[in-house]
Enzyme design. Structure first.
Site, PDB file in Angstrom:
ATOM      1  N   SER A 102      42.423  42.133   8.773  1.00 22.39           N
ATOM      2  CA  SER A 102      42.795  43.548   8.702  1.00 22.39           C
ATOM      3  C   SER A 102      42.430  44.334   9.963  1.00 22.39           C
ATOM      4  O   SER A 102      43.253  45.118  10.450  1.00 22.39           O
ATOM      5  CB  SER A 102      42.139  44.193   7.495  1.00 22.39           C
ATOM      6  OG  SER A 102      42.482  43.500   6.330  1.00 22.39           O
ATOM      7  N   ASP A 121      27.597  49.692   5.706  1.00 19.55           N
ATOM      8  CA  ASP A 121      28.469  50.011   4.587  1.00 19.55           C
ATOM      9  C   ASP A 121      29.386  51.144   5.051  1.00 19.55           C
ATOM     10  O   ASP A 121      28.917  52.175   5.519  1.00 19.55           O
ATOM     11  CB  ASP A 121      27.601  50.456   3.408  1.00 19.55           C
ATOM     12  CG  ASP A 121      28.389  50.969   2.220  1.00 19.55           C
ATOM     13  OD1 ASP A 121      29.627  50.831   2.208  1.00 19.55           O
ATOM     14  OD2 ASP A 121      27.763  51.495   1.292  1.00 19.55           O
ATOM     15  N   GLY A 122      30.673  50.945   4.943  1.00 22.51           N
ATOM     16  CA  GLY A 122      31.626  51.947   5.395  1.00 22.51           C
ATOM     17  C   GLY A 122      31.453  53.289   4.725  1.00 22.51           C
ATOM     18  O   GLY A 122      31.704  54.334   5.329  1.00 22.51           O
ATOM     19  N   ASP A 127      39.099  46.551   2.078  1.00 23.55           N
ATOM     20  CA  ASP A 127      39.441  45.145   1.849  1.00 23.55           C
ATOM     21  C   ASP A 127      38.208  44.439   1.276  1.00 23.55           C
ATOM     22  O   ASP A 127      37.557  43.663   1.947  1.00 23.55           O
ATOM     23  CB  ASP A 127      39.883  44.508   3.165  1.00 23.55           C
ATOM     24  CG  ASP A 127      40.332  43.064   3.008  1.00 23.55           C
ATOM     25  OD1 ASP A 127      40.497  42.604   1.864  1.00 23.55           O
ATOM     26  OD2 ASP A 127      40.522  42.396   4.038  1.00 23.55           O
TER      27      ASP A 127
END
Length: 161
Positions: free
Chosen positions: A25, A69-70, A90
């Protein structure tokens, strides 16, 4: 992205002509970036973060890779200077049923000031996602065991009742 562009990207990843790897991705996102766009990739998996950094090592601008962590990093960078946004999720397929509702709740909070933001969520085709407060704009991919991508936007608030 057209099929022709994707095939070219796969070829670029396999210059000897042998299909050994496919672009993930972040690589696909980078491939379609415009000069004014930026890519921020967050990864927690210790092996994947190294591969991600190696892949983008030669990229001088427009890409940042963070081992995080996004959801922790996302509030710090929103809204981006252009008043639009796309968040790509994703997650590992095996945890999606339990984490998707929490992810969408957190996204709603993080994106509260960005009603036009689009969330792209990858999931297996046999899973139907209907997150509360979100509208699925489009779904690509069909059938069990098929990678599927859903495009979501926060549902518009209805008239007061």
């Amino acid at each position: 992205m057209s099929a022709q562009l994707y095939v070219q990207l796969v070829r670029d990843f396999n210059p000897d002509g042998q299909l050994r790897q496919y672009p993930g991705s972040p690589a696909i996102a980078h491939f379609v970036l415009r000069d004014t766009d930026r890519l921020r990739a967050y990864e927690l998996h210790p092996t994947e973060i190294g591969l991600l950094r190696d892949h983008f090592a030669g990229v001088k601008r427009g890409v940042s890779i963070e081992e995080a962590d996004g959801f922790s990093g996302l509030p710090k960078v929103l809204p981006p200077p252009p008043r639009r946004g796309l968040v790509h999720i994703d997650p590992p397929y095996e945890i999606i049923p339990e984490v998707a509702p929490v992810l969408f709740e957190r996204l709603a909070a993080v994106l509260a000031s960005k009603p036009e933001a689009i969330v792209v969520f990858e999931h297996p085709g046999e899973l139907e996602l209907h997150p509360a407060g979100w509208t699925q704009l489009k779904r690509l991919g069909k059938g069990a065991r098929q990678p599927t991508v859903g495009f979501f936007r926060r549902a518009a608030a209805g008239p007061p009742t």
